[in-house]
Design a protein around this motif. Structure first.
Motif, PDB file in Angstrom:
ATOM      1  N   CYS A 102     -83.016  50.994 -18.105  1.00 34.19           N
ATOM      2  CA  CYS A 102     -82.798  49.582 -17.782  1.00 34.19           C
ATOM      3  C   CYS A 102     -81.317  49.214 -17.913  1.00 34.19           C
ATOM      4  O   CYS A 102     -80.767  48.489 -17.077  1.00 34.19           O
ATOM      5  CB  CYS A 102     -83.648  48.694 -18.685  1.00 34.19           C
ATOM      6  SG  CYS A 102     -85.424  48.728 -18.315  1.00 34.19           S
TER       7      CYS A 102
ATOM      8  N   LYS B 243     -90.035  45.673 -20.643  1.00 32.89           N
ATOM      9  CA  LYS B 243     -90.481  46.554 -19.568  1.00 32.89           C
ATOM     10  C   LYS B 243     -91.919  46.956 -19.834  1.00 32.89           C
ATOM     11  O   LYS B 243     -92.223  47.547 -20.874  1.00 32.89           O
ATOM     12  CB  LYS B 243     -89.590  47.804 -19.476  1.00 32.89           C
ATOM     13  CG  LYS B 243     -90.001  48.764 -18.360  1.00 32.89           C
ATOM     14  CD  LYS B 243     -89.835  48.145 -16.981  1.00 32.89           C
ATOM     15  CE  LYS B 243     -90.254  49.095 -15.876  1.00 32.89           C
ATOM     16  NZ  LYS B 243     -90.101  48.492 -14.532  1.00 32.89           N
TER      17      LYS B 243
ATOM     18  N   PRO C  12     -86.110  45.775 -15.285  1.00 29.06           N
ATOM     19  CA  PRO C  12     -86.944  45.179 -16.329  1.00 29.06           C
ATOM     20  C   PRO C  12     -88.068  44.331 -15.742  1.00 29.06           C
ATOM     21  O   PRO C  12     -87.915  43.755 -14.654  1.00 29.06           O
ATOM     22  CB  PRO C  12     -85.966  44.300 -17.116  1.00 29.06           C
ATOM     23  CG  PRO C  12     -84.611  44.804 -16.786  1.00 29.06           C
ATOM     24  CD  PRO C  12     -84.695  45.325 -15.397  1.00 29.06           C
TER      25      PRO C  12
END
Length: 244
Positions: free
Chosen positions: A53, A12, A60
């Motif tokens: 996430c 990320k 992501p």
């Protein structure tokens, strides 16, 4: 033992170009079903991004996340919202209760939002397990901080989620109350077969888990089974930038 959450090469990145910041870097891991997993790391290590996430709250930049039997990649926000309502429970540091609603109304709010019938037997069991059977008609202002967090935990459980995610759920509580809430989370795993994933900075809180994942600089640096607060604290002093 199967994994209820599977993250494969998840990265990320926030921002672009020279200002880009990598919060997670190629994280691959699984969260076992029916277990209590704690996630720890120094400030800025990626703990909250990991949780967001894994829970479908954030997408992501690369990699894949599977929750239960559902692949989250490519799902739009509407479908992700529906998935979270059905399969995920959340407990935050701020209790996030609606002041004008009673305890029972706060607990059943996710069901009302998804237009799902309330299972009165299940609601009674949850309320009893979290110790609020005598408080269902009260409003949040009439409850202690610990009782309010118990309402939040009951609300997280009412949809029978695949997994309950906690983001510093004891951060706003005094030490004694925090231990009661942690014992309750532990009981949801041992007594109800629930899966719990909790982000925390507190080694004592982490010691209630079956496994601790340690994050540093956006990567999983280590994992510890059967943690104790002393062992967790010692490992935290040797993570990422703290080690340098």
């Amino acid at each position: 033992m199967d994994d209820v959450v599977v993250m494969n090469a998840v990265s990320k990145v926030y921002g672009k170009g020279r200002s880009a910041v990598a919060a997670l870097r190629e994280v691959t891991t699984g969260v076992p079903r029916g277990r209590f997993t704690a996630v720890m790391g120094p400030s800025g290590s990626g703990k909250s991004t990991f949780l967001h996430c894994a829970a479908g709250l954030d997408t992501p930049t690369s990699g894949t996340v599977r929750l239960g039997d559902t692949e989250l990649s490519g799902m739009n926000e509407t479908r992700l919202t529906e998935l979270r309502r059905r399969k995920v429970g959340f407990v935050f540091q701020a209790f996030n209760l609606v002041p004008s609603l009673t305890v029972e109304q706060n607990i059943t709010l996710p069901l009302r939002l998804s237009r799902t019938r309330v299972d009165r037997g299940w609601l009674k069991e949850i309320v009893t397990r979290v110790g609020l059977a005598e408080r269902v008609g009260h409003r949040p202002a009439q409850l202690s901080g610990g009782q309010q967090q118990r309402v939040a935990i009951a609300r997280a459980l009412v949809t029978r989620p695949e997994v309950v995610f906690g983001d510093e759920p004891t951060g706003a509580l005094d030490t004694m109350t925090a231990r009661e809430v942690l014992a309750l989370l532990r009981e949801t795993v041992d007594g109800m077969g629930q899966t719990v994933v909790m982000v925390t900075h507190d080694p004592v809180a982490a010691s209630y888990a079956d496994t601790v994942l340690f994050l540093a600089d956006g990567r999983i640096a280590d994992a510890m089974d059967a943690p104790t607060s002393d062992k967790v604290a010692a490992r935290m002093t040797r993570l990422g930038a703290w080690n340098r």
